[in-house]
Design an enzyme around this catalytic site. Structure first.
Site: not given
Length: 496
Positions: A253-255, A272
Site C-alpha cells: 500500500s502506498k499509504r 502506473e
RNA sequence: GCCCCAUUCGUCUAGCGGCCCAGGACGCGGCCCUCUCAAGGCCGAAACAGGGGUUCGAGUCCCCUAUGGGGCACCA
C-alpha cells in the site's frame, strides 16, 4: 464440473497490482479448464464507490489481456453483474434466513456498537459483536419494529464446535466457532454486506472455485456456515498469498510505503505499471512468477504457456513482496524479443507524451539497438537525447575531443575524412557507414584500431559520451544534421 | 488481547523422506567480448528461523518457541 471463477473487485478507484494477480490466477485457472471467468463488481458500499472506477478496472484488465466471459459490458446468463443492481435478490435471501431462524434483526446503532467496541478494546476482552439482539424476545422485536427503529440483519453463527475450511493451497483450516461473529448480512440501508452478497452471488453465478487473497481466510468460516444455512454446497477455496510492501511490512500500500529501500517509487496501480513503460506480457509473466513458478527453471514465458501448467496446489502459501528489480529485467527481456518495428511503434507514444516528436525512420534506425538497452519503454527518451538536443545544449570543447591514440591533428583529419565519407555514403545505412568509418578510424589511430576514433566520432556527432552505436545514431540523425554537427566539431578544432 | 496463516540465499523461487555438503532467477562482485552504454558468455559470494521429536535417514512429517503477516466493521 464446469470450472467457473470470478474476480470481484469493489470499484474504489483502480486495479491494485495484488488484485491484478488475483484476477490473473482466476483467469488462468478458468482458461486452463475451458471454463468461464466472470467479472463482478462489488459496490454494495456506496460510501466507497468512486465514479469512473468500474471503467478504470475494466480498462486495466483488458490491457492485461484478461477477458471475462460474463460481466459488465459483455453480459451473461447470470446478470446483472453489478451488485447494487441485485439488491432485491439479497433482501429475499436475507428474509429466508430470518424466516428459517438462521438470522435475526439487530437494532443496535452504529454509535452504540462503536462505543462497545472501544470498551471491549480497553478491557482487552474479546472483540466483536456481543450478540445482544440475538437474545431479544419476539415481543421485544415487535415493539422495536412498531417504533420504526431501523435494523440490520445479522447471521446467527454457530457458537459451539469448529468450522473447517478446506483450502486447496493450505489444506484444512480449522477455526473454533466461538471466533465467528454474528456478522451483519443486510445493512440498515437495505443493502447487503460483502458476506451475504458474495455467497448469494457465487451460488447463483455457479462459481466453482474461489481464488482470493489470504486476507479473506478469517471470514471464510462465516461464509461456509452461510452456505450451510442456505443449504447450498460451497465452492472450492484457494487463498492466495498476500502481496506485501517492499519492506516486507504490511500489505502492499502506498499509504504504508511510497518508496522502496532504493528510493524508487513503489508502483501499485496497474495503470502506473502501464504508464511506466512495462509491457502487459511482461507484467503477466512477472505476476505469474510471484507465488507460483513455471518450473524447469524458466523465468521468462508467455502466459499462454503457463496456463496448461498452472495448478492451484503448487501455489506457494507464504506472503510475498514483489521483486521489482526482476520486473525490470523481465520487461527488458520482453523488449529484446520485440521486432524493431513493433518496438518503434510501442515507444512512439511514450516519446510523444514526454514531448518528443521522432520520425518513423529515425526510430526504426535505432530500434535494434534500443531493443537490448531498454528496461522500460519510458527509458527511450534518455537514449535518444542526441536526436533533439543540439550542440548548444551540451557544450563541446576541443579538450573533450582529444584522444591520446589520435595525436597531433589526427582527430581533425579523421573527422574531416568521416565527414566527406558520410556526405557521399550510398546507401545511407548503418552497414555502409560502419564499413567506411571503421576503415577511416583504423587509418587515423596509432594502434590501428577504430575504437578510439569512433569514440571521438560519437562525441562529435551525438555530443554525448554515451549513445546508441554511432553508425545507427548517424542514420537516425539524418545526413544533414550529422554533417552539420561534424562541421561544427571540425571548426572547433581548426580554431584552436 | 483472541483466532488464523506463514517461515529455503538480500529478494522471487525449486524442493512434496534418501537424487541436496540445497538448484534456478533478479540484484551484487569479478573476468571475457566490445565504438560508449547495454546485451551476451563465464566465474564468484549468498539460504533450509531456533529447539525438541518421528525415522536407518529430515529442507521435506509432528510438537514447541521465535519472528513476520492477516483478521477481529452496518469496508470489501
Amino acid at each position: 464440473m464446469t470450472i467457473r471463477t470470478r474476480f470481484a473487485p469493489s470499484p474504489t478507484g483502480y486495479l491494485h497490482i495484488g488484485g491484478a494477480r488475483t484476477a490473473l490466477y482466476n483467469w488462468m485457472f478458468a482458461r486452463e479448464h475451458g471454463g468461464q471467468f466472470i467479472l463482478r463488481i462489488e459496490d454494495t458500499d456506496q460510501k466507497r464507490a468512486v465514479k469512473g472506477a468500474v471503467q478504470a478496472l475494466m480498462d486495466a484488465l483488458r490491457w492485461m489481456g484478461l477477458d471475462w466471459d460474463e460481466g459488465p459490458e459483455v453480459g451473461g446468463p447470470h446478470g446483472p453483474y453489478i451488485q447494487s443492481e441485485r439488491a432485491a435478490l439479497y433482501r429475499r435471501w436475507a428474509d429466508r434466513l430470518l424466516a428459517d431462524g438462521h438470522a435475526y434483526k439487530c437494532f443496535c446503532t452504529a454509535d452504540e456498537l462503536k462505543a462497545r467496541r472501544a470498551a471491549q478494546k480497553a478491557a482487552r476482552g474479546d472483540q466483536g459483536y456481543d450478540r445482544r439482539c440475538r437474545h431479544l424476545s419476539p415481543d421485544e422485536v415487535a415493539a422495536r419494529e412498531r417504533d420504526g427503529l431501523p435494523f440490520a440483519v445479522r447471521f446467527k453463527a454457530p457458537i459451539e464446535g469448529v468450522t473447517v475450511i478446506p483450502d486447496v493451497i493450505r489444506g484444512d483450516i480449522t477455526v473454533p466457532n466461538a471466533q465467528i461473529a454474528d456478522a451483519v448480512l443486510l445493512k440498515s440501508d437495505g443493502l447487503p454486506t460483502y458476506h451475504l452478497a458474495n455467497v448469494v452471488d457465487d451460488h447463483f453465478m455457479e462459481i466453482s472455485h474461489i481464488l482470493r487473497a489470504d486476507e479473506w481466510i478469517s471470514s471464510a468460516p462465516l461464509h461456509i456456515n452461510l452456505y450451510a444455512a442456505f443449504g447450498w454446497p460451497h465452492p472450492v477455496y484457494a487463498h492466495l498469498p498476500l502481496v506485501l510492501n517492499p519492506s516486507g511490512r504490511g500489505k502492499l500500500s502506498k499509504r504504508t510505503q511510497a518508496f522502496d529501500d532504493g528510493g524508487r517509487e513503489v508502483l501499485i496501480k496497474v495503470e502506473e505499471f502501464r504508464d511506466a513503460g512495462y509491457l502487459p506480457q511482461a507484467l503477466n509473466n512477472f505476476l505469474a512468477n510471484v507465488g507460483w513458478a513455471f518450473g524447469d527453471d524458466r523465468e521468462k514465458f508467455p502466459i499462454e504457456e503457463a496456463i496448461p501448467r498452472f495448478r492451484l496446489e503448487d501455489i506457494n502459501p507464504a506472503p510475498t513482496r514483489l521483486p521489482y528489480d526482476k520486473l525490470d529485467w523481465l520487461n527488458g527481456q520482453w523488449i529484446q524479443d520485440m521486432e524493431p518495428l513493433e518496438l518503434a511503434r510501442a515507444v512512439k507514444p511514450f516519446l510523444e507524451r514526454q514531448g518528443h516528436e521522432v520520425g518513423a525512420e529515425a526510430l526504426l534506425a535505432v530500434a535494434p539497438s534500443l531493443r537490448v538497452r531498454l528496461k522500460r519503454l519510458t527509458d527511450a527518451a534518455g537514449f535518444l537525447k542526441f536526436l533533439w538536443e543540439d550542440g548548444d545544449a551540451a557544450p563541446l570543447t576541443a579538450g573533450r575531443l582529444a584522444n591520446n591514440k589520435l595525436p597531433g591533428d589526427a582527430v581533425r583529419r579523421g573527422l574531416q575524412a568521416a565527414r566527406d565519407y558520410i556526405a557521399g555514403a550510398q546507401p545511407f545505412d548503418a552497414e555502409t557507414l560502419g564499413a567506411g568509418l571503421t576503415a577511416i578510424g583504423e587509418a587515423h589511430t596509432t594502434n590501428g584500431k577504430a575504437g578510439p576514433f569512433l569514440g571521438v566520432l560519437r562525441l562529435a556527432v551525438t555530443r554525448q559520451d554515451v549513445s546508441p552505436p554511432v553508425f545507427e545514431s548517424i542514420v537516425a540523425l539524418g545526413r544533414e544534421r550529422a554533417l552539420a554537427r561534424l562541421d561544427a566539431a571540425i571548426a572547433l578544432l581548426a580554431g584552436q
